[in-house]
Each structure stands twice: as C-alpha cells, then as structure tokens.
Design a protein around this motif. Structure first.
Motif, PDB file in Angstrom:
ATOM      1  N   ARG A 167      11.390  -4.803  -3.170  1.00  0.00           N
ATOM      2  CA  ARG A 167      10.388  -5.562  -4.047  1.00  0.00           C
ATOM      3  C   ARG A 167       9.199  -4.840  -3.766  1.00  0.00           C
ATOM      4  O   ARG A 167       8.283  -4.556  -4.981  1.00  0.00           O
ATOM      5  CB  ARG A 167      10.228  -6.995  -3.848  1.00  0.00           C
ATOM      6  CG  ARG A 167       9.313  -7.646  -4.720  1.00  0.00           C
ATOM      7  CD  ARG A 167       9.381  -9.259  -4.195  1.00  0.00           C
ATOM      8  NE  ARG A 167      10.696  -9.935  -4.814  1.00  0.00           N
ATOM      9  CZ  ARG A 167      11.611 -10.511  -4.185  1.00  0.00           C
ATOM     10  NH1 ARG A 167      11.455 -10.271  -2.852  1.00  0.00           N
ATOM     11  NH2 ARG A 167      12.498 -10.818  -4.675  1.00  0.00           N
ATOM     12  N   CYS A 168       8.723  -4.426  -2.616  1.00  0.00           N
ATOM     13  CA  CYS A 168       7.383  -3.759  -2.375  1.00  0.00           C
ATOM     14  C   CYS A 168       7.514  -2.535  -3.001  1.00  0.00           C
ATOM     15  O   CYS A 168       6.383  -2.054  -3.608  1.00  0.00           O
ATOM     16  CB  CYS A 168       7.302  -3.709  -0.621  1.00  0.00           C
ATOM     17  SG  CYS A 168       7.018  -5.544  -0.008  1.00  0.00           S
ATOM     18  N   PHE A 169       8.337  -1.741  -2.862  1.00  0.00           N
ATOM     19  CA  PHE A 169       8.465  -0.263  -3.486  1.00  0.00           C
ATOM     20  C   PHE A 169       8.340  -0.469  -5.017  1.00  0.00           C
ATOM     21  O   PHE A 169       7.454   0.467  -5.446  1.00  0.00           O
ATOM     22  CB  PHE A 169       9.700   0.412  -2.838  1.00  0.00           C
ATOM     23  CG  PHE A 169       9.859   1.793  -3.393  1.00  0.00           C
ATOM     24  CD1 PHE A 169       9.172   2.899  -2.547  1.00  0.00           C
ATOM     25  CD2 PHE A 169      10.436   2.250  -4.446  1.00  0.00           C
ATOM     26  CE1 PHE A 169       9.073   3.985  -3.277  1.00  0.00           C
ATOM     27  CE2 PHE A 169      10.552   3.469  -5.062  1.00  0.00           C
ATOM     28  CZ  PHE A 169       9.746   4.513  -4.114  1.00  0.00           C
ATOM     29  N   GLN A 170       9.031  -1.279  -5.593  1.00  0.00           N
ATOM     30  CA  GLN A 170       8.751  -1.317  -6.821  1.00  0.00           C
ATOM     31  C   GLN A 170       7.635  -1.765  -7.523  1.00  0.00           C
ATOM     32  O   GLN A 170       7.012  -1.302  -8.453  1.00  0.00           O
ATOM     33  CB  GLN A 170       9.917  -2.320  -7.618  1.00  0.00           C
ATOM     34  CG  GLN A 170       9.975  -2.669  -9.095  1.00  0.00           C
ATOM     35  CD  GLN A 170      11.176  -3.401  -9.536  1.00  0.00           C
ATOM     36  OE1 GLN A 170      12.204  -3.147  -9.360  1.00  0.00           O
ATOM     37  NE2 GLN A 170      11.068  -4.609 -10.154  1.00  0.00           N
ATOM     38  N   GLY A 171       6.963  -2.585  -6.669  1.00  0.00           N
ATOM     39  CA  GLY A 171       5.614  -3.404  -7.201  1.00  0.00           C
ATOM     40  C   GLY A 171       4.629  -2.073  -6.952  1.00  0.00           C
ATOM     41  O   GLY A 171       3.756  -1.911  -7.631  1.00  0.00           O
ATOM     42  N   ASN A 172       4.684  -1.170  -5.825  1.00  0.00           N
ATOM     43  CA  ASN A 172       3.700  -0.043  -5.538  1.00  0.00           C
ATOM     44  C   ASN A 172       4.033   0.745  -6.964  1.00  0.00           C
ATOM     45  O   ASN A 172       2.885   1.138  -7.430  1.00  0.00           O
ATOM     46  CB  ASN A 172       4.085   0.614  -4.522  1.00  0.00           C
ATOM     47  CG  ASN A 172       3.118   1.705  -4.287  1.00  0.00           C
ATOM     48  OD1 ASN A 172       3.469   2.965  -4.662  1.00  0.00           O
ATOM     49  ND2 ASN A 172       2.000   1.451  -3.442  1.00  0.00           N
ATOM     50  N   VAL A 173       5.054   1.326  -7.065  1.00  0.00           N
ATOM     51  CA  VAL A 173       5.221   2.285  -8.278  1.00  0.00           C
ATOM     52  C   VAL A 173       4.966   1.591  -9.696  1.00  0.00           C
ATOM     53  O   VAL A 173       4.426   2.452 -10.459  1.00  0.00           O
ATOM     54  CB  VAL A 173       6.870   2.816  -8.341  1.00  0.00           C
ATOM     55  CG1 VAL A 173       7.041   3.803  -9.328  1.00  0.00           C
ATOM     56  CG2 VAL A 173       6.946   3.344  -6.804  1.00  0.00           C
ATOM     57  N   LEU A 174       5.399   0.198  -9.789  1.00  0.00           N
ATOM     58  CA  LEU A 174       5.073  -0.154 -11.141  1.00  0.00           C
ATOM     59  C   LEU A 174       3.432  -0.200 -11.498  1.00  0.00           C
ATOM     60  O   LEU A 174       3.061  -0.083 -12.509  1.00  0.00           O
ATOM     61  CB  LEU A 174       5.750  -1.536 -11.271  1.00  0.00           C
ATOM     62  CG  LEU A 174       7.154  -1.697 -11.870  1.00  0.00           C
ATOM     63  CD1 LEU A 174       7.554  -3.239 -11.485  1.00  0.00           C
ATOM     64  CD2 LEU A 174       7.296  -1.208 -13.227  1.00  0.00           C
ATOM     65  N   THR A 175       2.926  -0.615 -10.349  1.00  0.00           N
ATOM     66  CA  THR A 175       1.538  -0.714 -10.528  1.00  0.00           C
ATOM     67  C   THR A 175       0.747   0.363 -10.607  1.00  0.00           C
ATOM     68  O   THR A 175      -0.013   0.582 -11.689  1.00  0.00           O
ATOM     69  CB  THR A 175       0.701  -1.300  -9.278  1.00  0.00           C
ATOM     70  OG1 THR A 175       1.332  -2.698  -9.050  1.00  0.00           O
ATOM     71  CG2 THR A 175      -0.704  -1.519  -9.141  1.00  0.00           C
ATOM     72  N   PHE A 176       1.390   1.548 -10.007  1.00  0.00           N
ATOM     73  CA  PHE A 176       1.019   2.988 -10.335  1.00  0.00           C
ATOM     74  C   PHE A 176       0.944   3.387 -11.728  1.00  0.00           C
ATOM     75  O   PHE A 176       0.212   3.873 -12.487  1.00  0.00           O
ATOM     76  CB  PHE A 176       1.377   3.856  -9.141  1.00  0.00           C
ATOM     77  CG  PHE A 176       1.299   5.340  -9.634  1.00  0.00           C
ATOM     78  CD1 PHE A 176       0.157   5.958  -9.346  1.00  0.00           C
ATOM     79  CD2 PHE A 176       2.325   5.894 -10.368  1.00  0.00           C
ATOM     80  CE1 PHE A 176      -0.115   7.042  -9.662  1.00  0.00           C
ATOM     81  CE2 PHE A 176       2.110   7.304 -10.769  1.00  0.00           C
ATOM     82  CZ  PHE A 176       0.757   7.886 -10.322  1.00  0.00           C
ATOM     83  N   ALA A 191       0.772  -1.175   0.183  1.00  0.00           N
ATOM     84  CA  ALA A 191       0.040  -0.088  -0.114  1.00  0.00           C
ATOM     85  C   ALA A 191       0.967   1.191   0.210  1.00  0.00           C
ATOM     86  O   ALA A 191       1.945   1.233   0.398  1.00  0.00           O
ATOM     87  CB  ALA A 191      -0.683   0.055   1.318  1.00  0.00           C
ATOM     88  N   ASP A 192       0.307   2.449  -0.208  1.00  0.00           N
ATOM     89  CA  ASP A 192       0.948   3.449  -0.091  1.00  0.00           C
ATOM     90  C   ASP A 192       1.664   3.848   1.116  1.00  0.00           C
ATOM     91  O   ASP A 192       2.689   4.299   1.010  1.00  0.00           O
ATOM     92  CB  ASP A 192       0.165   4.817  -0.606  1.00  0.00           C
ATOM     93  CG  ASP A 192      -0.222   4.752  -2.266  1.00  0.00           C
ATOM     94  OD1 ASP A 192       0.642   3.908  -2.706  1.00  0.00           O
ATOM     95  OD2 ASP A 192      -1.258   5.575  -2.542  1.00  0.00           O
ATOM     96  N   GLU A 193       1.241   3.488   2.085  1.00  0.00           N
ATOM     97  CA  GLU A 193       1.628   3.847   3.447  1.00  0.00           C
ATOM     98  C   GLU A 193       2.825   3.115   3.659  1.00  0.00           C
ATOM     99  O   GLU A 193       4.078   3.739   4.085  1.00  0.00           O
ATOM    100  CB  GLU A 193       0.670   3.549   4.578  1.00  0.00           C
ATOM    101  CG  GLU A 193      -0.496   4.479   4.482  1.00  0.00           C
ATOM    102  CD  GLU A 193      -1.742   4.131   3.586  1.00  0.00           C
ATOM    103  OE1 GLU A 193      -2.458   5.039   3.068  1.00  0.00           O
ATOM    104  OE2 GLU A 193      -1.592   3.161   2.690  1.00  0.00           O
ATOM    105  N   GLN A 194       3.137   1.815   3.297  1.00  0.00           N
ATOM    106  CA  GLN A 194       4.076   1.122   3.478  1.00  0.00           C
ATOM    107  C   GLN A 194       5.108   1.645   2.233  1.00  0.00           C
ATOM    108  O   GLN A 194       6.451   1.543   2.826  1.00  0.00           O
ATOM    109  CB  GLN A 194       3.692  -0.215   3.029  1.00  0.00           C
ATOM    110  CG  GLN A 194       4.976  -1.272   3.385  1.00  0.00           C
ATOM    111  CD  GLN A 194       4.655  -2.894   3.019  1.00  0.00           C
ATOM    112  OE1 GLN A 194       3.531  -3.069   2.518  1.00  0.00           O
ATOM    113  NE2 GLN A 194       5.495  -3.792   2.958  1.00  0.00           N
ATOM    114  N   ALA A 195       4.899   1.725   1.083  1.00  0.00           N
ATOM    115  CA  ALA A 195       5.866   2.326   0.256  1.00  0.00           C
ATOM    116  C   ALA A 195       6.523   3.642   0.751  1.00  0.00           C
ATOM    117  O   ALA A 195       7.659   3.893   0.490  1.00  0.00           O
ATOM    118  CB  ALA A 195       5.258   2.561  -1.350  1.00  0.00           C
ATOM    119  N   GLN A 196       5.608   4.472   1.253  1.00  0.00           N
ATOM    120  CA  GLN A 196       6.148   5.727   1.982  1.00  0.00           C
ATOM    121  C   GLN A 196       7.102   5.587   2.905  1.00  0.00           C
ATOM    122  O   GLN A 196       8.229   6.419   2.998  1.00  0.00           O
ATOM    123  CB  GLN A 196       4.920   6.612   2.318  1.00  0.00           C
ATOM    124  CG  GLN A 196       5.441   7.981   2.829  1.00  0.00           C
ATOM    125  CD  GLN A 196       6.094   8.915   2.195  1.00  0.00           C
ATOM    126  OE1 GLN A 196       6.021   8.890   1.035  1.00  0.00           O
ATOM    127  NE2 GLN A 196       7.060   9.687   2.878  1.00  0.00           N
TER     128      GLN A 196
END
Length: 479
Positions: free
Chosen positions: A282-291, A259-264
């Motif tokens: 991996r989590c940060f990349q997943g968040n940004v790639l999905t966006f 979620a955005d909170e975790q990526a932040q």
C-alpha cells in the motif's frame, strides 16, 4: 403494449422524446475509455461472420453463456486449430448457443445491447432466438462481407469522432502513430495504464521491470529509475500519439503515505526476493500513484481511477484461459479514507490532475459522488468527476442510479457522460442506450414538476453530456 425497441425505446414521456430526438440522437461520440485494438483499426479488418464480431473476446457474453449451461468450447471456443470449414461450422454453433442464451436474458442489458446492435448496424428488428438464429446469421454475414462493414466503417456508422484505447507504458504505439500520420477521420488515442509498474507484490514484477526498462532504454535499479522510466514513457505517449488520459485499476489496496526513502527500501526488499506485507504494498503504491498524479497534472491529462474489481476468482479457469475471460466480479472493501488521502496527497500542493472516479459496487455511489465535491477547483468545471456506471453497474438500473446520485450530490450538467469500456467494435450503441436513459430521467423530472420545461437549456445540457463536456474536459476545446 409498446412496440419492441422502437424509435421511442426507453423514452416514457413526451419531454424525454423531445430531448432525445431533437438534441441527443445526432450527437457525435467521444469514447474516452475502451479496450479496442489500434492495430485492427489500422488494418481495417473485416469479420468473416457475426460470431467473430460478437463472441471473440467478449467476456460479458461468455459469462452469460456459461450461466446458460453451454460448454467452454461454445463459449471461448475450441482448443486447437480447425480447418476453415470446421471453423465456420463451429462459429455457427457458438452463434446458436448465443441466440439461445440471449432469449433468456430478460432484464439484462445484454439483451438491449444485442438488439440495438442488430438494428443500428444491420437494420434487423427481428428478436434473436433459436427460431430466428439462421435468418439473422445469414443476414448479418451478408452485410459483413461488404467493405462497408470494415472496422473503420463500423466506427463511422456510429458517428465516432474520437476513441481512447488502453495501453501499457511498454507499448510502442506503432499503430496509433500510423493512424495519426495517416489522418484517419476517427481520432484513435492511447491511454496510459501503468498498473503493473506499481503493483509490486505481483509475482512477475521483476520481469515487468525488465520489459519497462527495455522500452525506456535504460536499466531500472531503484525507485528513481522507475519514476524516470514512467515519466519518459508518459511523455512518449503524449508526444507521439496525443494521449489525453491515464487509467488505474485499484483493487483492495489503494494508498498509504510513504516518503521516497521508505518506498525505495520497499523496492529493494522486493527485488531481493522477499515477500511484502499488505501495508508495504500500500505504501509503495501510494508513493508511485502520488508521483504519477502530479506528472499528469503538470501535463494537463486526466487520471481515471477504476475501483473495486475482484479479479480472477476461478483459479482453475485462470490457469486454463488466462485473465480477462469472464471470471472477475465485484469487491466489497471500504476505501473512503484511503481514497481521500490519495487525492489529498496531490491536492495539498495544488497538483491534483483532472480525475474521474468509477466504482464497481453501487453501494459506493454516494461515497464517491460526495468525495468528488471535496476536491473541485476552478477553472475546470467538474474537475473531479463521478464517472458513469461501469462494468457490472453498466445497465439500466445502474445508469439511472448513477444519474440520480450525481444529480443529488453534484451537478449533472458538468458530467462528461458515457464510455463503452468494450473490446467490441459493435459496442457503440451503448452510447445511445445511455443517452435514452439520460433523456428519460431528465424528462421525468420535468413531467413530474420537479424542474421547469426549459427545453433549450435542457437540450444544450443533454448535448454537452453526450459529447461537448468530454471534448472540453479532455482537450480544452469548445464546439
């Protein structure tokens, strides 16, 4: 014995010859992924000799020359400045080294590409070797001295109608915009390549954010700023230069939901100077790639995912020469679950863009082709594409295998075909190489009684794969 690389090169049956010469041969080229320079196209540069056209920047050739035992000064060139006469002499020595290398490239696509380029651009049918080196050097250089061999004319010689370069979001696309304003007959479009924006574990990540902030015009202090900056730059690429595609290199670390909170929180941790775990990256990349994928879908542009490069393996040479100098290879990690989750993270809300999947390891062909079938949806034909054989797979065996797997697990007639992925203005006969292999594969199925001899249908299918499908897929345009 067949004549060396004659008009029926790679066409081993009558149906193949009909399909190629009557349908494929004259089709235009839409090269939707390469690494050419828009500035060099705008400036309409000319090469002073064949070495500069062939060996400057071509890491395919550099790898072969190193394997043949040539010193680095004959591969990537000498260190330091040379006088014009010294430079010309050095270029000839490098060309001689290439001639010796290519004579030993038996079964290597470089051998075929080299001689297709000699034939198509320079009308030279003589095989390159140490014995023919001087004659071919002189003949090529004589042609290159003519204005007819400027880079714009080289593109026209191969019937290139559109090409898509590869560009970082920070780029101002100055030369793309000038070419568009000028109305050059070959359409030169940028591709949005935002890898550096989500590769948060890289040492230079904070410096990259500073560059992106400068291009955007605002500071980037949080995840939402990053996403706004990327969206703004994406819109700039589309509005100012007609961008049709994005491109992403996925290497070992693809996707985890966040979620955005975790990526932040991950963003804050990185910017404070702390190291990140693989799972956090991996989590940060997943968040940004999905966006990003959802932004692409909203704007109707395609997303390319190039998967499986193992980069910069020789640390010593990376320090000496920098990246993209011929020290990358094929990775062997498994990623089906992560890739499926990444695509599903967009598809579950109906926001999966047109997507092209490429793999560098042929072991993954069946997995990738089957994955495409999970996310197809109307009205787009072949919305998720199993991309053509790429990089280390970009050879006769790799292309044949890609066509066989695509045909077995999907529908060959929806394929958007070939690209060069090249830094060379002489690389466009690679489209011809692919087209000959394509026609031969289909022709053989007909000759073997595995498909009826419906030449009109097959001919149209060939033409679509060569050009029309890419035009329709990327631009929504029918010919």
């Amino acid at each position: 014995m067949k004549t060396f690389m004659n008009q029926d090169f790679l066409l081993t049956n009558e149906t193949a010859r009909t399909l190629y010469h009557s349908y494929a041969e004259q089709m235009p080229v839409f090269d939707y992924h390469n690494h050419l320079s828009a500035r060099e196209i705008y400036d309409d540069i000319r090469f002073s000799n064949i070495t500069r056209a062939w060996l400057y920047g071509d890491h395919y050739k550099w790898r072969a020359m190193r394997t043949a035992g040539f010193p680095e000064e004959l591969v990537t060139g000498p260190c330091g400045e040379l006088s014009p006469s010294e430079s010309e002499e050095q270029d000839y020595r490098r060309f001689c080294a290439w001639a010796e290398t290519i004579e030993g490239a038996i079964g290597n696509p470089l051998y075929h590409w080299t001689h297709l380029e000699l034939q198509r651009y320079f009308d030279i049918t003589l095989p390159l070797s140490p014995g023919t080196c001087k004659e071919i050097w002189d003949s090529c250089n004589s042609r290159l001295s003519s204005p007819d061999f400027s880079v714009r004319n080289l593109l026209k010689k191969q019937n290139v109608k559109s090409l898509c370069t590869t560009n970082d979001p920070c780029e101002d696309l100055h030369y793309h915009r000038l070419l568009k304003k000028e109305g050059f007959s070959v359409e030169v479009l940028p591709t949005f390549r935002p890898d550096k924006a989500y590769l948060i574990g890289k040492e230079d990540y904070p410096r990259y954010l500073d560059a992106l902030a400068k291009a955007w015009g605002h500071p980037i202090g949080c995840l939402s700023d990053l996403k706004e900056a990327l969206t703004s730059r994406l819109d700039f690429f589309i509005r100012e230069a007609g961008c049709l595609l994005s491109d992403h290199s996925l290497e070992g670390c693809i996707y985890a939901p966040a979620a955005d909170e975790q990526a932040q929180a991950i963003f804050e941790k990185r910017m404070s100077g702390s190291c990140l775990s693989l799972e956090e990256r991996r989590c940060f990349q997943g968040n940004v790639l999905t966006f990003l994928g959802k932004q692409y879908a909203a704007r109707g542009i395609a997303m390319q995912l190039h998967i499986g490069a193992l980069r910069n393996n020789a640390g010593r040479m990376l320090q000496c020469l920098g990246p993209d100098t011929g020290f990358d290879s094929i990775d062997d990690f498994t990623y089906a679950g992560e890739l499926s989750a990444l695509l599903n993270s967009m598809d579950c809300t109906g926001e999966l863009p047109k997507t092209i999947l490429y793999c560098l390891n042929q072991r993954d062909y069946e997995m990738l082709a089957a994955m495409c079938g999970n996310f197809q949806s109307a009205p787009c034909r072949g919305k998720v594409q199993f991309g053509t054989a790429w990089w280390f797979c970009d050879n006769k065996r790799g292309m044949e295998a890609q066509l066989e797997v695509l045909s077995s697990l999907s529908l060959l007639p929806v394929s958007i075909g070939m690209l060069t992925d090249s830094r060379s203005f002489l690389s466009f006969p690679r489209h011809e190489y692919y087209r000959r292999i394509l026609c031969n594969k289909i022709g053989q199925w007909v000759e073997d009684g595995e498909y009826p001899c419906h030449i009109d249908y097959l001919g149209k299918t060939i033409q679509n794969i060569c050009y029309n499908n890419a035009l329709q897929y990327l631009k929504g345009t029918n010919t």
